[in-house]
Write a protein that holds these residues in place. Structure first.
Motif, PDB file in Angstrom:
ATOM      1  N   VAL A  94       0.848  -1.193   0.000  1.00  0.00           N
ATOM      2  CA  VAL A  94       0.000   0.000   0.000  1.00  0.00           C
ATOM      3  C   VAL A  94       0.883   1.243   0.000  1.00  0.00           C
ATOM      4  CG1 VAL A  94      -1.834   1.261   1.200  1.00  0.00           C
ATOM      5  CG2 VAL A  94      -1.802  -1.244   1.271  1.00  0.00           C
ATOM      6  N   VAL A  95       0.501   2.246  -0.780  1.00  0.00           N
ATOM      7  CA  VAL A  95       1.331   3.446  -0.931  1.00  0.00           C
ATOM      8  C   VAL A  95       1.454   4.203   0.392  1.00  0.00           C
ATOM      9  CG1 VAL A  95       0.861   3.696  -3.397  1.00  0.00           C
ATOM     10  CG2 VAL A  95      -0.619   4.833  -1.747  1.00  0.00           C
ATOM     11  N   ASP A  96       2.658   4.666   0.669  1.00  0.00           N
ATOM     12  CA  ASP A  96       2.903   5.408   1.910  1.00  0.00           C
ATOM     13  C   ASP A  96       3.330   6.845   1.653  1.00  0.00           C
ATOM     14  OD1 ASP A  96       5.460   5.049   0.936  1.00  0.00           O
ATOM     15  OD2 ASP A  96       6.314   4.349   2.830  1.00  0.00           O
ATOM     16  N   ASP A  97       3.207   7.309   0.393  1.00  0.00           N
ATOM     17  CA  ASP A  97       3.625   8.674   0.068  1.00  0.00           C
ATOM     18  C   ASP A  97       2.451   9.552  -0.356  1.00  0.00           C
ATOM     19  OD1 ASP A  97       3.178   7.371  -2.325  1.00  0.00           O
ATOM     20  OD2 ASP A  97       5.108   7.870  -3.225  1.00  0.00           O
ATOM     21  N   GLN A  98       1.244   9.153   0.003  1.00  0.00           N
ATOM     22  CA  GLN A  98       0.062  10.003  -0.128  1.00  0.00           C
ATOM     23  C   GLN A  98      -0.527  10.177   1.262  1.00  0.00           C
ATOM     24  OE1 GLN A  98      -2.709   8.448  -3.074  1.00  0.00           O
ATOM     25  NE2 GLN A  98      -1.033   7.840  -4.421  1.00  0.00           N
TER      26      GLN A  98
ATOM     27  N   LEU B  12     -15.548  25.654   4.431  1.00  0.00           N
ATOM     28  CA  LEU B  12     -15.031  25.049   5.652  1.00  0.00           C
ATOM     29  C   LEU B  12     -14.483  23.660   5.333  1.00  0.00           C
ATOM     30  CD1 LEU B  12     -18.042  25.982   7.942  1.00  0.00           C
ATOM     31  CD2 LEU B  12     -15.774  27.012   8.075  1.00  0.00           C
ATOM     32  N   HIS B  13     -13.644  23.156   6.212  1.00  0.00           N
ATOM     33  CA  HIS B  13     -13.096  21.810   6.056  1.00  0.00           C
ATOM     34  C   HIS B  13     -13.545  20.940   7.222  1.00  0.00           C
ATOM     35  CE1 HIS B  13      -9.498  23.479   3.533  1.00  0.00           C
ATOM     36  NE2 HIS B  13     -10.628  23.417   2.851  1.00  0.00           N
ATOM     37  N   CYS B  14     -13.911  19.705   6.921  1.00  0.00           N
ATOM     38  CA  CYS B  14     -14.393  18.793   7.950  1.00  0.00           C
ATOM     39  C   CYS B  14     -13.854  17.391   7.667  1.00  0.00           C
ATOM     40  CB  CYS B  14     -15.920  18.790   7.971  1.00  0.00           C
ATOM     41  SG  CYS B  14     -16.651  17.801   9.291  1.00  0.00           S
ATOM     42  N   THR B  15     -12.786  17.016   8.370  1.00  0.00           N
ATOM     43  CA  THR B  15     -12.192  15.683   8.207  1.00  0.00           C
ATOM     44  C   THR B  15     -11.812  15.137   9.579  1.00  0.00           C
ATOM     45  OG1 THR B  15      -9.937  16.548   7.967  1.00  0.00           O
ATOM     46  CG2 THR B  15     -11.211  16.257   5.943  1.00  0.00           C
ATOM     47  N   GLY B  16     -11.515  13.845   9.612  1.00  0.00           N
ATOM     48  CA  GLY B  16     -11.010  13.264  10.832  1.00  0.00           C
ATOM     49  C   GLY B  16      -9.732  13.963  11.260  1.00  0.00           C
ATOM     50  N   ALA B  17      -9.558  14.148  12.561  1.00  0.00           N
ATOM     51  CA  ALA B  17      -8.382  14.859  13.064  1.00  0.00           C
ATOM     52  C   ALA B  17      -7.122  14.013  12.868  1.00  0.00           C
ATOM     53  CB  ALA B  17      -8.559  15.200  14.536  1.00  0.00           C
ATOM     54  N   GLY B  18      -6.016  14.711  12.656  1.00  0.00           N
ATOM     55  CA  GLY B  18      -4.753  14.040  12.424  1.00  0.00           C
ATOM     56  C   GLY B  18      -4.539  13.745  10.956  1.00  0.00           C
ATOM     57  N   GLN B  19      -3.525  12.945  10.670  1.00  0.00           N
ATOM     58  CA  GLN B  19      -3.225  12.606   9.283  1.00  0.00           C
ATOM     59  C   GLN B  19      -2.655  11.200   9.214  1.00  0.00           C
ATOM     60  OE1 GLN B  19      -0.315  15.804   8.502  1.00  0.00           O
ATOM     61  NE2 GLN B  19       1.260  14.219   8.344  1.00  0.00           N
ATOM     62  N   ALA B  20      -2.728  10.637   8.014  1.00  0.00           N
ATOM     63  CA  ALA B  20      -2.244   9.271   7.810  1.00  0.00           C
ATOM     64  C   ALA B  20      -1.924   9.088   6.341  1.00  0.00           C
ATOM     65  CB  ALA B  20      -3.299   8.252   8.243  1.00  0.00           C
ATOM     66  N   SER B  21      -1.088   8.103   6.053  1.00  0.00           N
ATOM     67  CA  SER B  21      -0.918   7.654   4.666  1.00  0.00           C
ATOM     68  C   SER B  21      -1.889   6.511   4.430  1.00  0.00           C
ATOM     69  CB  SER B  21       0.518   7.171   4.436  1.00  0.00           C
ATOM     70  OG  SER B  21       0.769   5.982   5.182  1.00  0.00           O
ATOM     71  N   TRP B  22      -2.075   6.150   3.162  1.00  0.00           N
ATOM     72  CA  TRP B  22      -2.912   4.984   2.870  1.00  0.00           C
ATOM     73  C   TRP B  22      -2.322   3.737   3.539  1.00  0.00           C
ATOM     74  CZ3 TRP B  22      -7.466   6.227   1.508  1.00  0.00           C
ATOM     75  CH2 TRP B  22      -7.724   7.275   0.613  1.00  0.00           C
ATOM     76  N   PHE B  23      -1.011   3.674   3.598  1.00  0.00           N
ATOM     77  CA  PHE B  23      -0.316   2.577   4.284  1.00  0.00           C
ATOM     78  C   PHE B  23      -0.693   2.550   5.764  1.00  0.00           C
ATOM     79  CE2 PHE B  23       3.574   1.724   6.856  1.00  0.00           C
ATOM     80  CZ  PHE B  23       3.683   0.346   6.637  1.00  0.00           C
ATOM     81  N   ASP B  24      -0.659   3.724   6.417  1.00  0.00           N
ATOM     82  CA  ASP B  24      -1.038   3.810   7.831  1.00  0.00           C
ATOM     83  C   ASP B  24      -2.480   3.340   8.026  1.00  0.00           C
ATOM     84  OD1 ASP B  24       1.428   4.995   8.498  1.00  0.00           O
ATOM     85  OD2 ASP B  24       0.648   7.011   8.117  1.00  0.00           O
ATOM     86  N   LEU B  25      -3.353   3.790   7.148  1.00  0.00           N
ATOM     87  CA  LEU B  25      -4.765   3.444   7.273  1.00  0.00           C
ATOM     88  C   LEU B  25      -4.980   1.945   7.070  1.00  0.00           C
ATOM     89  CD1 LEU B  25      -7.716   4.199   7.644  1.00  0.00           C
ATOM     90  CD2 LEU B  25      -7.783   4.958   5.259  1.00  0.00           C
TER      91      LEU B  25
ATOM     92  N   ALA C 182      -5.772  -8.797  12.642  1.00  0.00           N
ATOM     93  CA  ALA C 182      -4.758  -9.368  11.753  1.00  0.00           C
ATOM     94  C   ALA C 182      -3.411  -8.691  12.017  1.00  0.00           C
ATOM     95  CB  ALA C 182      -5.168  -9.181  10.298  1.00  0.00           C
ATOM     96  N   ASP C 183      -2.347  -9.321  11.585  1.00  0.00           N
ATOM     97  CA  ASP C 183      -1.000  -8.787  11.792  1.00  0.00           C
ATOM     98  C   ASP C 183      -0.750  -7.614  10.844  1.00  0.00           C
ATOM     99  OD1 ASP C 183       1.656  -8.276  12.218  1.00  0.00           O
ATOM    100  OD2 ASP C 183       2.375 -10.238  11.528  1.00  0.00           O
ATOM    101  N   PRO C 184      -0.587  -6.408  11.359  1.00  0.00           N
ATOM    102  CA  PRO C 184      -0.366  -5.256  10.485  1.00  0.00           C
ATOM    103  C   PRO C 184       0.946  -5.328   9.707  1.00  0.00           C
ATOM    104  CG  PRO C 184      -0.076  -4.632  12.777  1.00  0.00           C
ATOM    105  CD  PRO C 184      -0.636  -6.009  12.781  1.00  0.00           C
ATOM    106  N   GLU C 185       1.881  -6.180  10.165  1.00  0.00           N
ATOM    107  CA  GLU C 185       3.155  -6.332   9.457  1.00  0.00           C
ATOM    108  C   GLU C 185       2.958  -6.967   8.083  1.00  0.00           C
ATOM    109  OE1 GLU C 185       6.109  -5.135  10.325  1.00  0.00           O
ATOM    110  OE2 GLU C 185       5.129  -4.218  12.058  1.00  0.00           O
ATOM    111  N   ARG C 186       1.803  -7.545   7.849  1.00  0.00           N
ATOM    112  CA  ARG C 186       1.492  -8.089   6.519  1.00  0.00           C
ATOM    113  C   ARG C 186       1.286  -6.985   5.484  1.00  0.00           C
ATOM    114  NH1 ARG C 186      -3.686 -11.307   7.745  1.00  0.00           N
ATOM    115  NH2 ARG C 186      -3.769 -11.417   5.461  1.00  0.00           N
ATOM    116  N   VAL C 187       1.084  -5.757   5.933  1.00  0.00           N
ATOM    117  CA  VAL C 187       0.941  -4.606   5.029  1.00  0.00           C
ATOM    118  C   VAL C 187       2.312  -3.976   4.847  1.00  0.00           C
ATOM    119  CG1 VAL C 187      -0.220  -2.416   4.609  1.00  0.00           C
ATOM    120  CG2 VAL C 187      -1.397  -4.220   5.897  1.00  0.00           C
ATOM    121  N   LYS C 188       2.746  -3.876   3.590  1.00  0.00           N
ATOM    122  CA  LYS C 188       4.080  -3.360   3.281  1.00  0.00           C
ATOM    123  C   LYS C 188       3.969  -2.013   2.567  1.00  0.00           C
ATOM    124  CE  LYS C 188       5.707  -7.264   4.803  1.00  0.00           C
ATOM    125  NZ  LYS C 188       6.334  -7.334   6.144  1.00  0.00           N
TER     126      LYS C 188
END
Length: 305
Positions: free
Chosen positions: A186-190, A222-235, A245-251
């Motif tokens: 999963v991409v980690d640069d978006q 106005l802007h309305c999103t979940g607080a904080g930020q994440a990459s698609w990889f984080d999500l 499930a084991d999150p280490e399976r996501v690379k």
């Protein structure tokens, strides 16, 4: 949040359905027609629907507000079908805003983080310059322009990385893939702000109530999103965790490893400060919301994905 009567075009979408469900648990009432019932590009149909809203509100003593959740959201398909995307995302809001203006009814129009270029390095403010890089983003930006230039008493609410129990979205896709693959790249640069439709719906209703009470925010975007930020990889890793499930399976991988027809913003975190400054309740952290989403819908997700 009593005293509201809402018309929600796009009622068959994931956000529209969440707004309708929220009405069942609250003191406001809503009509949420899907596109087959209400095509926002057809002036006559919109005139009729808004007139019905006004009549229903007058009869019940509630305050009428239109919340436009109708959108063409197939980001990649829009690259080869921009005409249709423009019709729904730009012409539709133009029609809605014109009819709302003529009826002097307020309009809340939902937009997207894709109106920005994604080249920034801090959360985007509502007044930051637009620079959409995709057909989807261009058509949504055109819709914003149409609403703001209509003369209607209208507000635009941008959100992003939206997921929920209904329709297709990233979180549901990852749930399905977890059961199919040993490992997942999963991409980690978006980077963005994941947003649960239930939280967004609650925010929109709060805003509608404020507008109906004559306390509409001075800022019209106005802007309305979940607080904080994440990459698609984080999500994706967080989804695995919620599934047990084991999150280490996501690379992690780069965007260049998964080329798509439509370019994605590299960074599209939206600032919640103007939302908070308007007296509206900030959304909880995206991670807390994801846990709540799974607590409510885990069985359904496992059964339907």
């Amino acid at each position: 949040m009593g005293g509201l009567s809402l018309l929600v075009p796009g009622g068959s979408g994931q956000l529209g359905r969440e707004l309708a469900a929220l009405a069942g648990e609250s003191e406001f009432e809503v009509r949420a027609p899907g596109s087959a019932e209400l095509d926002v590009t057809e002036t006559g149909a919109v005139v009729e629907a808004v007139a019905e809203l006004a009549a229903r509100a007058a009869e019940s003593g509630r305050s009428p507000v239109v919340v436009n959740a109708a959108a063409y959201t197939a980001v990649d398909a829009a690259e080869s079908d921009e005409e249709r995307a423009f019709a729904v995302n730009a012409d539709g809001p133009r029609v809605l805003a014109a009819v709302c203006s003529s009826r002097r009814l307020p309009l809340v129009h939902v937009s997207t983080d894709y109106v920005f270029s994604g080249d920034g390095d801090r959360p985007y403010l509502p007044e930051d310059a637009l620079g959409p890089r995709s057909a989807y983003g261009r058509t949504k930006a055109a819709g914003e322009d149409a609403v703001l230039g209509s003369g209607a008493r209208a507000w635009i609410v941008r959100s992003g990385w939206v997921y929920g129990a209904h329709g297709r979205n990233f979180v549901k896709t990852i749930v399905g893939l977890e059961g199919e693959r040993d490992e997942l790249s999963v991409v980690d640069d978006q980077i963005g702000g994941p947003t649960w439709t239930a939280d967004l719906a609650a925010g929109l209703v709060e805003l509608a109530g404020m507008i109906a009470g004559g306390r509409g925010p001075e800022r019209r975007i106005l802007h309305c999103t979940g607080a904080g930020q994440a990459s698609w990889f984080d999500l994706a890793r967080a989804v695995f965790t919620e599934l047990g499930a084991d999150p280490e399976r996501v690379k992690p991988c780069g965007t260049e490893e998964f080329p798509r027809p439509a370019p994605r913003p590299g960074y599209s975190v939206l600032s919640a400060e103007p939302w908070r400054e308007a007296g509206l309740t900030p959304l909880r952290s995206w991670r807390e919301a994801l846990t709540a989403f799974f607590a409510k819908h885990a069985d359904q997700l496992r059964a339907t994905v």
